[in-house]
Scaffold this active site. Sequence first.
Site, PDB file in Angstrom:
ATOM      1  N   ARG A 209       0.840  -1.203   0.000  1.00 47.85           N
ATOM      2  CA  ARG A 209       0.000   0.000   0.000  1.00 47.85           C
ATOM      3  C   ARG A 209       0.876   1.254   0.000  1.00 47.85           C
ATOM      4  NH1 ARG A 209      -0.645   4.742   2.710  1.00 47.85           N
ATOM      5  NH2 ARG A 209      -0.231   3.638   4.677  1.00 47.85           N
ATOM      6  N   ASP A 210       1.585   1.498   1.094  1.00 47.01           N
ATOM      7  CA  ASP A 210       2.352   2.735   1.225  1.00 47.01           C
ATOM      8  C   ASP A 210       3.475   2.800   0.193  1.00 47.01           C
ATOM      9  OD1 ASP A 210       3.173   5.159   2.202  1.00 47.01           O
ATOM     10  OD2 ASP A 210       3.685   4.461   4.199  1.00 47.01           O
TER      11      ASP A 210
ATOM     12  N   HIS B  22       5.184   3.828  12.922  1.00 51.32           N
ATOM     13  CA  HIS B  22       5.312   3.879  11.460  1.00 51.32           C
ATOM     14  C   HIS B  22       6.343   4.956  11.148  1.00 51.32           C
ATOM     15  CE1 HIS B  22       3.571   3.707   7.246  1.00 51.32           C
ATOM     16  NE2 HIS B  22       4.223   4.860   7.219  1.00 51.32           N
TER      17      HIS B  22
ATOM     18  N   HIS C  93       9.621   6.671   8.852  1.00 49.27           N
ATOM     19  CA  HIS C  93      10.215   6.831   7.525  1.00 49.27           C
ATOM     20  C   HIS C  93      11.695   7.140   7.665  1.00 49.27           C
ATOM     21  CE1 HIS C  93       6.620   7.184   4.650  1.00 49.27           C
ATOM     22  NE2 HIS C  93       6.170   6.717   5.786  1.00 49.27           N
TER      23      HIS C  93
ATOM     24  N   CYS D 228       4.460   9.634   0.977  1.00 53.52           N
ATOM     25  CA  CYS D 228       3.062  10.069   0.958  1.00 53.52           C
ATOM     26  C   CYS D 228       2.905  11.074  -0.167  1.00 53.52           C
ATOM     27  CB  CYS D 228       2.648  10.699   2.289  1.00 53.52           C
ATOM     28  SG  CYS D 228       0.952  11.344   2.265  1.00 53.52           S
TER      29      CYS D 228
ATOM     30  N   ASN E  44       9.974   4.475   3.495  1.00 54.68           N
ATOM     31  CA  ASN E  44       9.629   3.760   4.715  1.00 54.68           C
ATOM     32  C   ASN E  44      10.870   3.031   5.242  1.00 54.68           C
ATOM     33  OD1 ASN E  44       6.583   3.605   5.417  1.00 54.68           O
ATOM     34  ND2 ASN E  44       6.606   3.455   3.201  1.00 54.68           N
TER      35      ASN E  44
END
Length: 308
Positions: free
Chosen positions: A17-18, A211, A213, A244, A253
């Site tokens: 997803r990300d 989460h 980065h 993002c 990430n």
Amino acid sequence: MSNNTGDNVLISEVGPRDGLQSIKTIMPTAFKLKWISALYDAGVREIEVGSFVPSKLLPQLADTAEVVAHALQHPGLTVMALVPNLRGAVTAFEAGVHKITLPISASVAHSQANVRKTPEEMMEEAKRIVAYRDANFPAISIEAGISTAFGCTLQGKVDEDDVIRLSVMAAQAGIDDIGLSDTTGYANPKQVRRLFRRLFDEVGEKAGAAHMHNTRGLGIANCLAAFEEGVRTFDSSQGGLGGCPYAPGASGNVVTEDLVFMFEAMNVKTHINYEKLMQARVALQEGLPNEPIYGMTPEAGLPKGFIQ
């Protein structure tokens, strides 16, 4: 998944997803399915497989329902999807996901850019989603990721009190887990420890994932800082894919391979087989042959004599 004690961690893979939403290349569905199966074979047991948003906004994730259906065939795998609103949540629930993630930004500027709502309006949407879940799909878990929790490329500084206030509101709204996201890669370890300590103090067992980065090279250090404060669930992306699209300059990430190596080297169990994780990396590269992927451990190799 809520955090727990002991020398075990849950690595939640968010690359499908990300990672994929952050690159222009669209990975063909067949390669996504192969990649997810390879991650599962390596021992990954939580994967955010896509996002239920209009395909015109994120064509990279237009096949999320099909990807969910494939992921659900893997016993013991928690299948997650990100949703920005009630409409997306209903679609995700009907697709059969086990868990949804709601992006609730602590930055007003990022919230408007990302979901076209203020943080308070997004919290009202979250309440509607919880009510719908409770009435129709009570077994499905809801996670809030408090994004831009450590700073924002649009707004700059984000007040830590705002982050905690939103986290408490999310807990009171009936959300199951509340994690903190360093969407823009601004966080440092001291800040991570301070904010997660406050999160645990305020929401207790509902404190969720870290989460992070790696935009400025501190992703792994920030994960270790969160671990030392009691966090036991960590989002990461194979090959370091991800950013993002609504946070300019956000990139990278935390690399799943590096995170798994760090914890296993510390004798903290991830239950992920590193060699099989490298086979999943091959599946990722086959699906994105022209995209760079990252990782220090994959490039250097495991230390001589290292036994998992």
